[in-house]
Each structure stands twice: as structure tokens, then as C-alpha cells.
Design a protein around this motif. Structure first.
Motif, short mmCIF file in Angstrom:
data_model
loop_
_atom_site.label_atom_id
_atom_site.label_comp_id
_atom_site.label_asym_id
_atom_site.label_seq_id
_atom_site.Cartn_x
_atom_site.Cartn_y
_atom_site.Cartn_z
N SER A 198 0.81 -1.22 0.00
CA SER A 198 0.00 0.00 0.00
C SER A 198 0.84 1.27 0.00
N CYS A 199 0.22 2.35 -0.42
CA CYS A 199 0.86 3.66 -0.45
C CYS A 199 1.04 4.16 0.99
N GLY A 200 2.25 4.62 1.31
CA GLY A 200 2.54 5.13 2.67
C GLY A 200 1.88 6.48 2.93
N GLY A 201 1.32 7.08 1.88
CA GLY A 201 0.67 8.38 2.07
C GLY A 201 -0.81 8.26 2.33
N CYS A 202 -1.51 7.48 1.46
CA CYS A 202 -2.97 7.44 1.59
C CYS A 202 -3.50 6.04 1.89
N GLY A 203 -2.61 5.04 1.80
CA GLY A 203 -3.05 3.68 2.13
C GLY A 203 -3.67 2.91 0.98
N SER A 204 -3.71 3.53 -0.22
CA SER A 204 -4.28 2.82 -1.37
C SER A 204 -3.42 1.60 -1.72
N ARG A 205 -4.10 0.52 -2.09
CA ARG A 205 -3.34 -0.69 -2.45
C ARG A 205 -2.90 -0.62 -3.90
N LEU A 206 -1.70 -1.13 -4.14
CA LEU A 206 -1.18 -1.14 -5.51
C LEU A 206 -1.32 -2.53 -6.11
N VAL A 207 -1.56 -2.56 -7.40
CA VAL A 207 -1.62 -3.87 -8.08
C VAL A 207 -0.19 -4.41 -8.15
N PRO A 208 -0.05 -5.75 -8.20
CA PRO A 208 1.30 -6.35 -8.17
C PRO A 208 2.24 -5.75 -9.20
N ASN A 209 1.72 -5.49 -10.40
CA ASN A 209 2.57 -4.95 -11.46
C ASN A 209 3.18 -3.59 -11.06
N ASP A 210 2.33 -2.73 -10.45
CA ASP A 210 2.83 -1.41 -10.00
C ASP A 210 3.84 -1.57 -8.88
N ARG A 211 3.61 -2.52 -8.01
CA ARG A 211 4.57 -2.76 -6.91
C ARG A 211 5.94 -3.13 -7.48
N LEU A 212 5.89 -3.98 -8.48
CA LEU A 212 7.15 -4.40 -9.10
C LEU A 212 7.86 -3.21 -9.75
N ARG A 213 7.05 -2.31 -10.33
CA ARG A 213 7.64 -1.13 -10.98
C ARG A 213 8.27 -0.20 -9.94
N VAL A 214 7.62 -0.10 -8.77
CA VAL A 214 8.21 0.71 -7.69
C VAL A 214 9.53 0.09 -7.28
N GLN A 215 9.52 -1.24 -7.15
CA GLN A 215 10.74 -1.94 -6.72
C GLN A 215 11.87 -1.81 -7.75
N ALA A 216 11.50 -1.81 -8.99
CA ALA A 216 12.53 -1.68 -10.03
C ALA A 216 13.10 -0.26 -10.07
N ALA A 217 12.32 0.71 -9.64
CA ALA A 217 12.73 2.12 -9.58
C ALA A 217 13.30 2.62 -10.90
N LYS A 218 12.65 2.25 -11.99
CA LYS A 218 13.16 2.67 -13.30
C LYS A 218 12.46 3.94 -13.79
N GLY A 219 11.32 4.23 -13.21
CA GLY A 219 10.60 5.43 -13.64
C GLY A 219 9.86 6.03 -12.45
N LEU A 220 9.09 7.07 -12.77
CA LEU A 220 8.34 7.74 -11.71
C LEU A 220 7.01 7.00 -11.52
N ILE A 221 6.88 6.26 -10.43
CA ILE A 221 5.63 5.52 -10.19
C ILE A 221 4.81 6.28 -9.16
N ARG A 222 3.56 6.54 -9.54
CA ARG A 222 2.73 7.35 -8.64
C ARG A 222 1.55 6.56 -8.13
N CYS A 223 1.16 6.90 -6.92
CA CYS A 223 0.05 6.20 -6.27
C CYS A 223 -1.24 6.43 -7.06
N PRO A 224 -2.02 5.36 -7.29
CA PRO A 224 -3.27 5.54 -8.03
C PRO A 224 -4.31 6.32 -7.21
N GLY A 225 -4.10 6.37 -5.90
CA GLY A 225 -5.07 7.07 -5.04
C GLY A 225 -4.76 8.54 -4.88
N CYS A 226 -3.50 8.87 -4.47
CA CYS A 226 -3.18 10.26 -4.12
C CYS A 226 -2.15 10.90 -5.05
#
Ligand SMILES: [Zn+2]
Length: 243
Positions: A198-226
Motif C-alpha cells: 500500500s501507499c505510505g501516504g494514503c493507504g491505497s493498495r497497488l496492483v502487483p505490477n505497479d509494486r514491481l515497478r516501484v521496486q525496479a525504480a526505473k521510472g516515476l511511479i505514482r500512487c493511483p489514489g493520491c
């Protein structure tokens, strides 16, 4: 990308300090206004005590004059009572004199109370006046402090802002643009760590694919909620350490 995100985390840590400084700067005049109001109310109290004391003395003086007028009248009536050959006239004069004596007795009692009250008020006024002097000195010193603190806080804020902008300036502009928009909306909290899924700002859950993208840190990944920028907990902890 990792370096860019770390720079943004450092920049927003400074934004958080700027928020605190701005809050302190805003609270300074409020405290001064409060102190000035207390001072004004103390001065008003002195004026009130003074006014009551003067009114008591004026009323006592007025009663004293009435007593004197009656005493003169009583002397005349006593003369009539003694010298009059008509017993009924003498009786009327004595009766009137008695009435004046009773009124004088009441007035003198009231006059005494008023004079005592005036004495009490004079003592009270003296204590309050000493407090006014003390409070005025404090207020002058406090005003000076507020001024100095204000200047100090402004200088500190400007220095921090320069540091903050230096961090941001190393980051490519498309990223900084997104960061600045978010920073205006969430000062000091534009970048947040991913907590679990989940997002540490608003608590929205991320889909697995987005989580992987955050972990890869290759681009700017933004929370779908906030819309905040998301980073891994590891990167967050590492960057936060250096702040
Ligand atoms: Zn969010």
C-alpha cells in the motif's frame, strides 16, 4: 532514477523543516497580540480602580458638605428652641433638629465607609500600577525577541530553501515538475514509501505490477489514489538516514 528519487526525498525533508519554521514564524505575532491584550486589560483595570476611588471620594465630599449644611441648620433650630417664647414653636424646632441629626449620623457612617473603600482602592491601584510597569518592561523585551526571532527564522528558512532547491536542481525537469505540484499539495510529503502493498501516504493498495515497478525504480511511479511518488522502503530508509 534511484539518485533522482533520493534527491527528492532529501528535498522534501527540508520542505518539512520549512513547514515547521513557517508555523513558528506565524505563531510569533499571535503570542505578541495575546500579551499586548493582557497588558491593555491590566491598564484598563488600573483606570477602573482609579475611577471608582475618585467617585468614592467625590461622594464622601458631597456627604460632608451636606452634614455641614445641616449642622448650621441644627445650630439655628437649637437657638429657636431655647429663645422661643412659644412652646409649640420650640417643640417643632427641636423635632426638626432631631431629624437633621439622624440624617447626619447616617451620612457620616456612609462617608466613613466611602473613605475606607477609597483607601483600599488606593492600595489596590498601587499594586496594579507596579504590575503595569513590570509587564510593560516584559512586553518591550518580548517585542524585541519576536522581531529578532522573526529575522532569525526568515534567514534560516532562506538558507534551507537554497539547500532544498540545490537538491531539486539535479533532477530532470519532468520529474521536478511533478514533485513541485505534489509538494504544493502535500508539503514535505510528496514522496512516500511503499508499505507492504500500500501507499505510505494514503493507504491505497497497488496492483502487483505497479509494486514491481516501484521496486525496479526505473521510472516515476505514482500512487493511483493520491498521485504521490512512490519509492521502496529500502530507498526511503537509506535516503532518510542522510537527512
Ligand atoms: Zn497514495
Amino acid at each position: 532514477m534511484e539518485t533522482n528519487l533520493s534527491q527528492l526525498i532529501l528535498a522534501q525533508a527540508l520542505d518539512q523543516r520549512l513547514v515547521v519554521l513557517a508555523r513558528r514564524l506565524a505563531s510569533l505575532p499571535l503570542e505578541l497580540i495575546e500579551r499586548e491584550a493582557s497588558f491593555a486589560s491590566l491598564q484598563a483595570e488600573v483606570d477602573e480602580v482609579d475611577a471608582e476611588r475618585k467617585a468614592s471620594l467625590a461622594r464622601a465630599n458631597d456627604l460632608e458638605n451636606q452634614v455641614r449644611t445641616r449642622e448650621a441648620r441644627i445650630a439655628k433650630l437649637e437657638k429657636i428652641a431655647i429663645e422661643s417664647s412659644d412652646p409649640s414653636s420650640a417643640q417643632v424646632a427641636r423635632h426638626e433638629a432631631e431629624g437633621h441629626r439622624a440624617a447626619n449620623s447616617d451620612n457620616q457612617e456612609e462617608e466613613l465607609e466611602l473613605l475606607e473603600r477609597a483607601d483600599t482602592l488606593a492600595a489596590k491601584r498601587e499594586i496594579l500600577a507596579a504590575k503595569v510597569i513590570e509587564m510593560e518592561a516584559d512586553l518591550i523585551a518580548f517585542r524585541k525577541n519576536v522581531e529578532q526571532d522573526g529575522v532569525g527564522l526568515k534567514v534560516e528558512s532562506e538558507e534551507i530553501l537554497l539547500q532544498r532547491n540545490a537538491f531539486v536542481s539535479t533532477v530532470p525537469s519532468p520529474i521536478t515538475q511533478a514533485f513541485e505540484v505534489l509538494s504544493a499539495k502535500h508539503p514535505g510529503k510528496a514522496v512516500v514509501p511503499l508499505k507492504g502493498d500500500s501507499c505510505g501516504g494514503c493507504g491505497s493498495r497497488l496492483v502487483p505490477n505497479d509494486r514491481l515497478r516501484v521496486q525496479a525504480a526505473k521510472g516515476l511511479i505514482r500512487c493511483p489514489g493520491c498521485s504521490r511518488i512512490l519509492v521502496t522502503m529500502e530507498m526511503w530508509a537509506k535516503a532518510s538516514e542522510t537527512v
